[in-house]
Design a protein around this motif. Sequence first.
Motif, PDB file in Angstrom:
ATOM      1  N   SER A  36     -35.112  37.150   0.572  1.00 29.34           N
ATOM      2  CA  SER A  36     -34.711  38.567   0.095  1.00 29.34           C
ATOM      3  C   SER A  36     -36.002  39.547  -0.437  1.00 29.34           C
ATOM      4  O   SER A  36     -35.998  40.565  -0.143  1.00 29.34           O
ATOM      5  CB  SER A  36     -33.557  38.566  -0.899  1.00 29.34           C
ATOM      6  N   ALA A  37     -36.767  38.840  -1.494  1.00 27.34           N
ATOM      7  CA  ALA A  37     -37.828  39.450  -1.813  1.00 27.34           C
ATOM      8  C   ALA A  37     -38.773  40.079  -0.894  1.00 27.34           C
ATOM      9  O   ALA A  37     -39.408  40.790  -0.812  1.00 27.34           O
ATOM     10  CB  ALA A  37     -38.478  38.533  -2.879  1.00 27.34           C
ATOM     11  N   ASN A  43     -39.556  46.353   3.524  1.00 27.10           N
ATOM     12  CA  ASN A  43     -38.755  47.319   3.748  1.00 27.10           C
ATOM     13  C   ASN A  43     -39.203  48.467   2.997  1.00 27.10           C
ATOM     14  O   ASN A  43     -39.439  49.535   3.608  1.00 27.10           O
ATOM     15  CB  ASN A  43     -37.243  47.329   2.855  1.00 27.10           C
ATOM     16  N   GLU A  44     -39.797  48.210   1.982  1.00 29.66           N
ATOM     17  CA  GLU A  44     -40.477  49.296   1.123  1.00 29.66           C
ATOM     18  C   GLU A  44     -41.731  50.046   1.951  1.00 29.66           C
ATOM     19  O   GLU A  44     -42.008  51.190   1.822  1.00 29.66           O
ATOM     20  CB  GLU A  44     -40.932  49.038  -0.347  1.00 29.66           C
ATOM     21  N   GLN A  45     -42.509  49.118   2.646  1.00 31.09           N
ATOM     22  CA  GLN A  45     -43.544  49.709   3.206  1.00 31.09           C
ATOM     23  C   GLN A  45     -43.222  50.288   4.606  1.00 31.09           C
ATOM     24  O   GLN A  45     -44.123  50.990   5.094  1.00 31.09           O
ATOM     25  CB  GLN A  45     -44.365  48.383   3.744  1.00 31.09           C
ATOM     26  N   CYS A  46     -42.098  50.396   4.912  1.00 31.42           N
ATOM     27  CA  CYS A  46     -41.486  50.928   6.039  1.00 31.42           C
ATOM     28  C   CYS A  46     -40.942  52.281   6.011  1.00 31.42           C
ATOM     29  O   CYS A  46     -40.522  53.121   6.916  1.00 31.42           O
ATOM     30  CB  CYS A  46     -40.500  50.031   6.996  1.00 31.42           C
ATOM     31  N   PHE A  47     -41.002  53.127   4.755  1.00 31.58           N
ATOM     32  CA  PHE A  47     -40.441  54.255   4.369  1.00 31.58           C
ATOM     33  C   PHE A  47     -42.013  54.976   4.239  1.00 31.58           C
ATOM     34  O   PHE A  47     -43.045  54.971   3.862  1.00 31.58           O
ATOM     35  CB  PHE A  47     -40.006  54.342   3.082  1.00 31.58           C
ATOM     36  N   ASN A  62     -38.653  53.491   9.062  1.00 29.18           N
ATOM     37  CA  ASN A  62     -39.194  53.357  10.314  1.00 29.18           C
ATOM     38  C   ASN A  62     -38.651  51.879  10.679  1.00 29.18           C
ATOM     39  O   ASN A  62     -39.123  50.756  10.377  1.00 29.18           O
ATOM     40  CB  ASN A  62     -40.884  53.373  10.454  1.00 29.18           C
ATOM     41  N   VAL A  63     -37.609  51.957  11.483  1.00 29.74           N
ATOM     42  CA  VAL A  63     -36.809  50.583  11.676  1.00 29.74           C
ATOM     43  C   VAL A  63     -37.620  50.066  12.653  1.00 29.74           C
ATOM     44  O   VAL A  63     -37.583  48.662  12.547  1.00 29.74           O
ATOM     45  CB  VAL A  63     -35.313  51.099  12.320  1.00 29.74           C
ATOM     46  N   ARG A  68     -40.592  44.841  13.368  1.00 30.43           N
ATOM     47  CA  ARG A  68     -41.910  44.244  13.671  1.00 30.43           C
ATOM     48  C   ARG A  68     -42.572  43.255  12.744  1.00 30.43           C
ATOM     49  O   ARG A  68     -42.789  42.301  12.972  1.00 30.43           O
ATOM     50  CB  ARG A  68     -42.879  45.112  14.499  1.00 30.43           C
ATOM     51  N   GLU A  69     -42.643  44.022  11.523  1.00 34.21           N
ATOM     52  CA  GLU A  69     -42.980  43.240  10.232  1.00 34.21           C
ATOM     53  C   GLU A  69     -42.218  42.231   9.883  1.00 34.21           C
ATOM     54  O   GLU A  69     -42.758  41.196   9.372  1.00 34.21           O
ATOM     55  CB  GLU A  69     -43.153  44.408   9.027  1.00 34.21           C
TER      56      GLU A  69
END
Length: 133
Positions: A36-37, A43-47, A62-63, A68-69
């Motif tokens: 989860s971490a 998740n934070e990097q994709c905003f 950016n889904v 991809r990540e």
Amino acid sequence: MSKFKAFLKGNVKEVENASLKLDRFEEAIVLRPLSSAEADKINEQCFKTKPGVKGRPERVFNVVKYNREICVASIVHPDLNDTELQESYGVRGADNLYSAMFLLGEATQILEKVTEISGIDLSMDDDIEAAKN
């Protein structure tokens, strides 16, 4: 006996890596589940902040980048950070190698396997079905 003994790290069952055989490659790729971490960090990097209504900053997710990540982070073998492998595809960086190396259908299979082994493939329909039984 403690009420939370089953949750102590030493008592938790480990989730094993999974192999995924793709038709174009002689060897299977090996994927690991994500914590989860790790998913939160990705998740934070994709905003991205963009101008919104009346110029107010708005966070946009950016889904495609997220999917991809999490796949790139999950791949254990082959090592997407390997310089020789990156050079063979004419790219630099694990995310660029992932994009160059795998076809769309293969990337979809990888994403499905990553979500399965990480425990995020369960849908609300599955929960409803389980509740019925």
